[in-house]
Design a protein around this motif. Structure first.
Motif, PDB file in Angstrom:
ATOM      1  N   TRP A  27      25.219  64.535  25.780  1.00 44.72           N
ATOM      2  CA  TRP A  27      24.202  65.472  25.284  1.00 44.72           C
ATOM      3  C   TRP A  27      23.860  66.422  26.410  1.00 44.72           C
ATOM      4  CZ3 TRP A  27      18.899  65.579  27.033  1.00 44.72           C
ATOM      5  CH2 TRP A  27      18.068  66.429  26.289  1.00 44.72           C
ATOM      6  N   THR A  28      23.746  67.695  26.095  1.00 40.07           N
ATOM      7  CA  THR A  28      23.315  68.643  27.122  1.00 40.07           C
ATOM      8  C   THR A  28      22.546  69.791  26.492  1.00 40.07           C
ATOM      9  OG1 THR A  28      24.008  69.985  29.024  1.00 40.07           O
ATOM     10  CG2 THR A  28      25.456  70.012  27.112  1.00 40.07           C
ATOM     11  N   THR A  29      21.679  70.394  27.297  1.00 42.13           N
ATOM     12  CA  THR A  29      20.962  71.599  26.865  1.00 42.13           C
ATOM     13  C   THR A  29      21.498  72.832  27.594  1.00 42.13           C
ATOM     14  OG1 THR A  29      19.245  71.237  28.530  1.00 42.13           O
ATOM     15  CG2 THR A  29      18.844  70.329  26.326  1.00 42.13           C
ATOM     16  N   THR A  30      22.553  72.622  28.387  1.00 40.00           N
ATOM     17  CA  THR A  30      23.154  73.726  29.135  1.00 40.00           C
ATOM     18  C   THR A  30      24.664  73.759  28.887  1.00 40.00           C
ATOM     19  OG1 THR A  30      23.292  72.284  31.086  1.00 40.00           O
ATOM     20  CG2 THR A  30      21.401  73.754  30.968  1.00 40.00           C
ATOM     21  N   PRO A  31      25.060  74.152  27.660  1.00 38.18           N
ATOM     22  CA  PRO A  31      26.499  74.163  27.347  1.00 38.18           C
ATOM     23  C   PRO A  31      27.335  74.984  28.325  1.00 38.18           C
ATOM     24  CG  PRO A  31      25.206  74.469  25.352  1.00 38.18           C
ATOM     25  CD  PRO A  31      24.235  74.522  26.497  1.00 38.18           C
ATOM     26  N   VAL A 119      25.781  61.091  30.869  1.00 37.02           N
ATOM     27  CA  VAL A 119      25.350  62.405  31.350  1.00 37.02           C
ATOM     28  C   VAL A 119      26.525  63.209  31.904  1.00 37.02           C
ATOM     29  CG1 VAL A 119      23.794  63.643  32.904  1.00 37.02           C
ATOM     30  CG2 VAL A 119      23.054  61.487  31.865  1.00 37.02           C
ATOM     31  N   HIS A 120      26.796  64.309  31.235  1.00 34.79           N
ATOM     32  CA  HIS A 120      27.790  65.285  31.703  1.00 34.79           C
ATOM     33  C   HIS A 120      27.420  65.720  33.122  1.00 34.79           C
ATOM     34  CE1 HIS A 120      28.804  69.494  32.347  1.00 34.79           C
ATOM     35  NE2 HIS A 120      27.628  69.897  31.934  1.00 34.79           N
ATOM     36  N   GLN A 121      28.390  65.711  34.032  1.00 32.94           N
ATOM     37  CA  GLN A 121      28.150  66.063  35.432  1.00 32.94           C
ATOM     38  C   GLN A 121      28.761  67.424  35.766  1.00 32.94           C
ATOM     39  OE1 GLN A 121      26.649  63.451  37.884  1.00 32.94           O
ATOM     40  NE2 GLN A 121      25.915  63.331  35.773  1.00 32.94           N
ATOM     41  N   ALA A 124      27.809  71.606  40.669  1.00 29.96           N
ATOM     42  CA  ALA A 124      27.347  72.894  41.195  1.00 29.96           C
ATOM     43  C   ALA A 124      25.984  73.275  40.626  1.00 29.96           C
ATOM     44  CB  ALA A 124      28.361  73.988  40.879  1.00 29.96           C
ATOM     45  N   PHE A 125      25.554  72.590  39.556  1.00 34.58           N
ATOM     46  CA  PHE A 125      24.361  73.047  38.833  1.00 34.58           C
ATOM     47  C   PHE A 125      23.272  71.996  38.674  1.00 34.58           C
ATOM     48  CE2 PHE A 125      28.037  75.531  37.260  1.00 34.58           C
ATOM     49  CZ  PHE A 125      27.710  76.708  37.907  1.00 34.58           C
ATOM     50  N   GLY A 126      23.357  70.918  39.420  1.00 38.38           N
ATOM     51  CA  GLY A 126      22.302  69.916  39.348  1.00 38.38           C
ATOM     52  C   GLY A 126      22.297  69.088  40.622  1.00 38.38           C
ATOM     53  N   GLU A 128      21.069  66.107  41.245  1.00 37.38           N
ATOM     54  CA  GLU A 128      21.473  64.704  41.048  1.00 37.38           C
ATOM     55  C   GLU A 128      22.978  64.619  40.817  1.00 37.38           C
ATOM     56  OE1 GLU A 128      18.618  64.834  38.092  1.00 37.38           O
ATOM     57  OE2 GLU A 128      17.468  63.104  38.825  1.00 37.38           O
ATOM     58  N   ASP A 129      23.474  65.545  40.015  1.00 37.09           N
ATOM     59  CA  ASP A 129      24.917  65.573  39.750  1.00 37.09           C
ATOM     60  C   ASP A 129      25.689  65.750  41.057  1.00 37.09           C
ATOM     61  OD1 ASP A 129      23.623  65.906  37.310  1.00 37.09           O
ATOM     62  OD2 ASP A 129      25.165  67.218  36.479  1.00 37.09           O
ATOM     63  N   LEU A 130      25.157  66.613  41.926  1.00 42.15           N
ATOM     64  CA  LEU A 130      25.828  66.876  43.198  1.00 42.15           C
ATOM     65  C   LEU A 130      25.908  65.608  44.045  1.00 42.15           C
ATOM     66  CD1 LEU A 130      27.086  68.913  45.155  1.00 42.15           C
ATOM     67  CD2 LEU A 130      24.786  69.411  46.005  1.00 42.15           C
TER      68      LEU A 130
END
Ligand code: VAL
Length: 184
Positions: A27-31, A119-121, A124-126, A128-130
């Motif tokens: 699920w994401t809000t930033t396609p 969670v899609h990683q 470059a844009f998060g 926590e993801d980084l």
């Protein structure tokens, strides 16, 4: 402007709990960040299920199963997130080069408050993801130029302002049968 809310199927290349052709559900809000997807994070101690609904097999967190797939979904297997580590999946878009990536990683920040527990990683844009992707040695790929537009030459989204890419990418996911749900 409100963010879109999309649930996307990431087909697994590896079997999970003996099931072939299962899809990770994210699920994401930033396609627009899906272009830069490098991994999918699961929580190591959360229970995940392999469940069938509408003729398709999905993997998602057990606490979110009924909310996302409804009451009729049939559960085939339950397994801890830690058992998903390393599974390879087919990435949502093949628009920029991202070598040696696209597998399940483990991260304690994943919650089961909303979404699917996967969670899609896009490192470059998060933040926590980084941190998570760095720990796994995954590449950092940022195809968005400082002016906010995708770099020229990228198919479909080249030259497009990042937020305007959402609609184009959602349409592409729909065409490919990978859009599971889209809430405006
Ligand atoms: N992980 C976030 C998301 O799922 C962003 C930062 C890519 O939308």
């Amino acid at each position: 402007v409100t963010d879109p809310s999309v649930y996307v199927r990431f087909p697994l290349k590896d079997a999970v709990a003996g099931q072939e052709n299962a899809d990770l559900l994210i699920w994401t809000t930033t396609p627009w960040t899906l272009v830069s997807n490098t991994a999918v994070a699961a929580h190591p101690e959360v229970t995940y299920v392999v469940a069938r609904s509408g003729g398709q097999t999905f993997v998602l967190a057990e606490p979110l199963l009924r909310k996302v797939l409804g009451e009729e979904a049939e559960v085939f297997a339950s397994l801890p997130g830690s058992a998903l580590e390393g599974l390879h999946y087919e990435r949502p878009f093949d628009l920029v080069d991202i070598p040696d990536a696209h597998r399940v990683v483990l991260a304690d920040y994943v919650t089961t408050e909303d979404g699917t527990g996967l969670v899609h990683q896009a490192p470059a844009f998060g933040a926590e993801d980084l941190a998570v992707c760095r720990a796994y040695g995954l590449p950092l790929v940022n195809p968005v130029a400082p002016n906010g537009r995708f770099e020229d030459g990228i198919e479909l989204v080249g030259g497009v302002f990042f937020k305007d890419a959402d609609a184009l990418l959602i349409d592409r996911l729909k065409e490919q049968g990978k859009l599971f749900r889209h809430e405006p």
